[in-house]
Design a protein around this motif. Sequence first.
Motif, PDB file in Angstrom:
ATOM      1  N   PRO A   1     -40.418   5.991 -53.948  1.00  0.00           N
ATOM      2  CA  PRO A   1     -41.025   5.925 -52.615  1.00  0.00           C
ATOM      3  C   PRO A   1     -40.136   6.583 -51.560  1.00  0.00           C
ATOM      4  O   PRO A   1     -38.963   6.871 -51.797  1.00  0.00           O
TER       5      PRO A   1
ATOM      6  N   ALA B   1     -37.177   3.779 -46.264  1.00  0.00           N
ATOM      7  CA  ALA B   1     -37.848   2.777 -45.422  1.00  0.00           C
ATOM      8  C   ALA B   1     -38.073   3.267 -43.998  1.00  0.00           C
ATOM      9  O   ALA B   1     -39.038   2.866 -43.349  1.00  0.00           O
TER      10      ALA B   1
ATOM     11  N   SER C   1     -38.919   6.252 -42.985  1.00  0.00           N
ATOM     12  CA  SER C   1     -39.764   7.432 -42.851  1.00  0.00           C
ATOM     13  C   SER C   1     -40.923   7.171 -41.898  1.00  0.00           C
ATOM     14  O   SER C   1     -41.622   6.153 -42.007  1.00  0.00           O
TER      15      SER C   1
ATOM     16  N   TYR D   1     -44.786   6.181 -42.969  1.00  0.00           N
ATOM     17  CA  TYR D   1     -45.340   4.834 -43.172  1.00  0.00           C
ATOM     18  C   TYR D   1     -46.191   4.381 -41.989  1.00  0.00           C
ATOM     19  O   TYR D   1     -47.103   3.561 -42.154  1.00  0.00           O
ATOM     20  N   THR D   2     -45.904   4.881 -40.808  1.00  0.00           N
ATOM     21  CA  THR D   2     -46.533   4.326 -39.607  1.00  0.00           C
ATOM     22  C   THR D   2     -47.346   5.330 -38.795  1.00  0.00           C
ATOM     23  O   THR D   2     -48.061   4.927 -37.877  1.00  0.00           O
TER      24      THR D   2
ATOM     25  N   LEU E   1     -51.103   6.730 -46.461  1.00  0.00           N
ATOM     26  CA  LEU E   1     -50.076   6.735 -47.498  1.00  0.00           C
ATOM     27  C   LEU E   1     -50.336   5.607 -48.484  1.00  0.00           C
ATOM     28  O   LEU E   1     -50.453   4.441 -48.090  1.00  0.00           O
TER      29      LEU E   1
END
Length: 337
Positions: free
Chosen positions: A277, A280, A282, A285-286, A292
């Motif tokens: 993955p 954290a 990156s 993700y948001t 994703l």
Amino acid sequence: MPSAQPPRAVFAMDPVHLPLLFPPPLMDRLRQVAEIDTALVVRDLTDPAAAPALARAEVLITGWGCPRLDASALVAAPELRTVLHAAGSVRSLIGDALWDGGITVSSAVTGNALPVAEYTLAMILLAGKDALAHRERFRTTHAHPTPAETAATGNLGRRVGVIGASRVGRRLLELLRPFDFAVSLYDPYVDAAEAAALGAEPLPLEELLRRSDIVSLHAPDIPETHRMLDRTRLALIRDGGVLINTSRGALVDTRALTDELVTGRLSAVLDVTDPEPLPAGSPLYTLPNVFLTPHIAGSLGNELARLGRVVAEELERMAAGLPLAHEVLHADLARVA
């Protein structure tokens, strides 16, 4: 001609996958055509408990968690003549010693292609409806979109660019046929006549990127395709375009793609990334323009039985003296997954 004796087979994989790959009806089919201990699942070819079965095994039924099959596999299983892989790529599984030894190899990659193609089709349809943006807008406005906000929305005549006529790529092209898309294909091994038969217009890669509203990646992860979508090529995708990657993350320059997505110029549907993955922190993700998912496009849950069915059918063909339907040739590994 059918074999006088049923082939002797052994499972080699992580046993956690066995019940889903081979539920009772499929396990019964295996037992009807092969001599197999369904309680024995080998993860270590040097395990003394597995030695007697491996010494007699003519067939290894492999899956995720199988140890790499190199020269030591031929020592443990000197009678081995066939590997039936209940998963996709065998690139990292089969060592040169097996290819050199004439071991035949079959893969269930065709069975895994369908759920990936289905997932991709679903995402193409949602992307054409601009579902990501409308979802985000609805969260804050709680109101239906205005005509101005939907003016660029819709799948009628939208151009989908497919990169790679792999098994997944071909299944996707098949699934796209009933829809009112304009479909383009880039694959250096497919000529114009074959592309037309697949229902696509052949285009050079750069032209496909320029002309497509939605770009979907289905090329194999080989040295020639490493970061094939680099910063320069990503910049060719038109403003508002969507990149879908259900192939491998290494086909895309992650940093360059992240920079494009942070600006909001592009959107992306990413089931695979590089690394996988992602770290954290990156932003992928948001970001609201990124969908994703954790590598779920391929076979999961009850879909695994489709892979087991491919293996059962191959074993039945072997027992009947017929050639394998899904044989993998060593020479093909230079251009396939």
